[in-house]
Design an enzyme around this catalytic site. Sequence first.
Site, PDB file in Angstrom:
ATOM      1  N   GLY A  56       7.309   5.887  -6.945  1.00 29.55           N
ATOM      2  CA  GLY A  56       6.145   6.670  -7.315  1.00 29.55           C
ATOM      3  C   GLY A  56       5.334   5.946  -8.374  1.00 29.55           C
ATOM      4  N   CYS A  57       4.078   6.312  -8.505  1.00 31.10           N
ATOM      5  CA  CYS A  57       3.185   5.601  -9.434  1.00 31.10           C
ATOM      6  C   CYS A  57       3.605   5.817 -10.884  1.00 31.10           C
ATOM      7  CB  CYS A  57       1.741   6.008  -9.199  1.00 31.10           C
ATOM      8  SG  CYS A  57       1.443   7.797  -9.167  1.00 31.10           S
ATOM      9  N   TYR A  58       3.750   7.066 -11.311  1.00 25.69           N
ATOM     10  CA  TYR A  58       4.187   7.336 -12.676  1.00 25.69           C
ATOM     11  C   TYR A  58       5.569   6.729 -12.922  1.00 25.69           C
ATOM     12  CZ  TYR A  58       0.549  10.969 -13.235  1.00 25.69           C
ATOM     13  OH  TYR A  58      -0.635  11.657 -13.339  1.00 25.69           O
TER      14      TYR A  58
END
Length: 308
Positions: free
Chosen positions: A113-115
């Site tokens: 995921g990005c975060y």
Amino acid sequence: MTTHIFIDGAAGTTGLEIRERLGDRPELTLISLSDAERKDAGARRRALNDADIVILCLPDEAAREAVSLIDNDRTKVIDASTAHRVAPGWVYGFPEISGRDIVAQSKRVSNPGCYSTGFIALVAPLVRVGLVPPDWPLASNAASGYSGGGKSMIADYEGGDVTSAFSTYALSLSHKHVPEMQTHCGLSVAPVFAPAVVPVHRGMIVDVPLPVSAMPGTPSVDAIKSTLRNVYAGSQIVRLIEDYDAATLTIERCANTDRLDLFVFADAAGTQVRLVAALDNLGKGAAGAAVQNLNILAGLEETAGLRL
């Protein structure tokens, strides 16, 4: 001989970004389906099984279904959804953390995921060497561009339906990235995660504060920097920035790139530290990571097609 690639969900935000990065690379051949064929179960199944590498840009349930349609032991899968990020039998597709050789030898890779990418890049190395205890109550504040919300959120922001300068969310403390943040950092306590959306198209900042003077062993700023420096030495994608002296750091720092820039900020006495990651939520946070993993799985130059 070329590697045959099928992007399932190629019309979505991440799928389009991946397609742009693949460009006209002669070592890759894209398997494409027409609008009608994408709705045809037989055509989709054939594409999934004809590909050497499949990239899934789908909702979680659709991603699980796509994997179930692959009935050979040859096709490799990169899943950009949340479905398999902590699933047994799947390798976490963060080569700098999981290991390039491990990714290269896998047939099932979950794209981070990005975060999570920013958080894990900062925290996992420190937990591994004992500078951050696995049971320390970590917290993280983060902000993303609105493209992270996909086509519907993009339409809301660009259509003028959203006028707020800052919107915090995941107020139930159950953001879908938290399980992978905890698992892949080796934490026994889930971090308190406070994400937000701001009215810029792309870009991301992930901030992890550390009250080092109160932590076991009182980890020094130099030890933190040295650990991160050693882990990412030689990487063309992940960089520890040590000569940054500006008063602010903007969310657009790495926008339109596939880089991940890491920072360690501290007070003069070294009693408080802020670990900060800057990335593009659609770059190293999504499409850039998928293409990096594809390159590794295909035995190609790791940074081919990336925007560095």
